[in-house]
Design an enzyme around this catalytic site. Structure first.
Site, mmCIF file in Angstrom:
data_model
loop_
_atom_site.group_PDB
_atom_site.id
_atom_site.type_symbol
_atom_site.label_atom_id
_atom_site.label_comp_id
_atom_site.label_asym_id
_atom_site.label_seq_id
_atom_site.Cartn_x
_atom_site.Cartn_y
_atom_site.Cartn_z
ATOM 1 N N ARG A 282 0.855 -1.185 0.000
ATOM 2 C CA ARG A 282 0.000 0.000 0.000
ATOM 3 C C ARG A 282 0.892 1.236 0.000
ATOM 4 N NH1 ARG A 282 -1.389 2.617 4.532
ATOM 5 N NH2 ARG A 282 -1.431 0.795 5.898
ATOM 6 N N HIS A 286 -3.876 4.136 4.656
ATOM 7 C CA HIS A 286 -4.940 3.130 4.736
ATOM 8 C C HIS A 286 -6.251 3.725 4.234
ATOM 9 C CE1 HIS A 286 -7.360 -0.168 6.243
ATOM 10 N NE2 HIS A 286 -8.096 0.696 6.908
ATOM 11 N N TYR A 295 4.012 5.550 11.344
ATOM 12 C CA TYR A 295 4.362 4.173 11.683
ATOM 13 C C TYR A 295 5.164 3.451 10.607
ATOM 14 C CZ TYR A 295 0.193 3.309 8.769
ATOM 15 O OH TYR A 295 -0.726 3.301 7.751
#
Length: 389
Positions: A282, A286, A295
């Protein structure tokens, strides 16, 4: 035993666990393809052979796959921009996963049935769903906007993993009817940790349901990496349920096409379920409410950028002289036209009804819902009072 010694032993156990986890980490994206991963097109755009998944393509077919990925990415980028402008409440980007979706979508027969998550914009494109119809749900004006039976493409599913059960139940019915079709259930690596997916695997195996479980392993379940979700590669989980699994390079549209085509045939011919793990990444957030920079290591993103699925296929097209500058120029114009159509579609959509969320939850009146409705109505009215002042 003292508190200090107990704490020390706990710290030692955590350190040992971290070392064990580190040894089981997934391969770094800058390493060569694993021997257990099907690949037909390298990141440099070179064709390679696989003994189990031969694939013959014409220049026209390669250009078609490239066009699908480019237009899907452009639509996705436009939808992201519209969300940032306040036109959509939320948007889940597919950036980086175009090959996994276009390759699998183009592998299906018209009679096959698809159960998507909420990110399968490329599969929707392949099934003939107008891209503008995907926007209504994320604007809050409908619950999907298309007829699932018109394209054999179910409505988007927000609840994580539940579509695997829906697909399995549908496939069990298909088997009882004796229909010649495959059912595809899309889900992500995060959903693979859900109980719904485990139950779907069990029922599909026991009833020999003609379902292809297609897992897009994009490495991150929001902020949770795959390595913290499983101790083995995801495709190997299928063996525990009694059906085969295969891992494919999810950034290689040709490999995904070949593997999904074989998996769908496996299901159609009465051989039962199969799990396909598309090993991809990805590239964006998200959803538009997420900040992946909090993160995700920058170096990881940069390494995967070198495996961009669209760039990979373009290199092949140029290497084999299968497309000229006129083709790329026309495709850019088509992309611009699609973006304009998407923007125009948003402008004609109504604003969502803020009070509709309280409707249709109960057949009759409900005291708590009535109270919440009144409170929210007062809250909305406060904005009107502020504008008047």
């Amino acid at each position: 035993m003292t508190v200090e010694s107990t704490a020390a032993r706990g710290k030692s156990r955590r350190a040992a666990a971290q070392k064990s986890t580190a040894r089981k980490r997934q391969p770094r994206p800058d390493q060569p393809a694993r021997p257990d991963m099907v690949q037909l097109l390298t990141p440099e755009g070179e064709r390679v052979e696989h003994p189990d998944y031969a694939l013959e393509t014409t220049p026209e077919q390669l250009r078609g796959l490239y066009r699908d990925m480019v237009l899907t990415r452009r639509f996705d980028a436009e939808a992201t921009a519209l969300q940032r402008q306040g036109e959509l409440g939320l948007w889940p980007s597919l950036l980086g996963q175009e090959a996994a979706q276009i390759g699998s979508g183009r592998a299906l027969a018209d009679t096959d049935y698809v159960f998507p998550t909420y990110r399968e914009h490329g599969v929707a494109w392949c099934r003939g769903v107008d891209p503008t119809l995907l926007l209504g749900m994320f604007r809050g004006v409908n619950h999907g906007g298309w007829d699932p039976n018109s394209n054999n493409f179910h409505l988007y599913t927000i609840v994580i993993g539940s579509q695997a059960l829906h697909a399995t139940g549908y496939a069990m019915g298909v088997a009882k009817d004796g229909a010649d079709m495959a059912v595809l259930a899309y889900f992500g690596d995060g959903a693979s940790s859900q109980g719904d997916v485990a139950e779907a695997f069990t029922f599909a195996a026991v009833y020999n349901a003609p379902v292809v479980f297609f897992c897009q392993n994009n490495q991150w379940a929001i902020s949770e990496p795959t390595e913290r979700q499983t101790r083995v590669p995801l495709y190997q989980r299928a063996a525990g349920y009694g059906f085969p699994g295969v891992r494919v390079d999810g950034n290689d549209v040709l490999a995904v096409l070949a593997v999904t085509r074989a998996a769908a045939e496996h299901a159609r011919t009465g051989q039962g379920p199969i799990l396909v793990e598309a090993f991809t990444y990805r590239m964006g957030a998200h959803t538009t409410s997420d900040d992946p920079t909090r993160y995700r290591p920058k170096e990881e993103l940069e390494a995967w950028e070198g495996k961009d699925p669209i760039l990979r296929l373009r290199r092949l097209l140029e290497r084999e002289n299968a497309a000229d500058e006129a083709f790329f120029g026309e495709l850019e114009e088509e992309s611009d036209a699609l973006a304009r159509r998407v923007r125009e579609a948003i402008r004609t959509m109504p604003d969502p009804d803020g009070m509709a969320v309280f409707e249709h939850s109960y057949a009759d009146g409900h005291a708590l819902v009535d109270e919440e409705r009144a409170q929210y109505a007062t809250y909305l009215a406060s904005f009107a009072d502020h504008e008047e002042n």
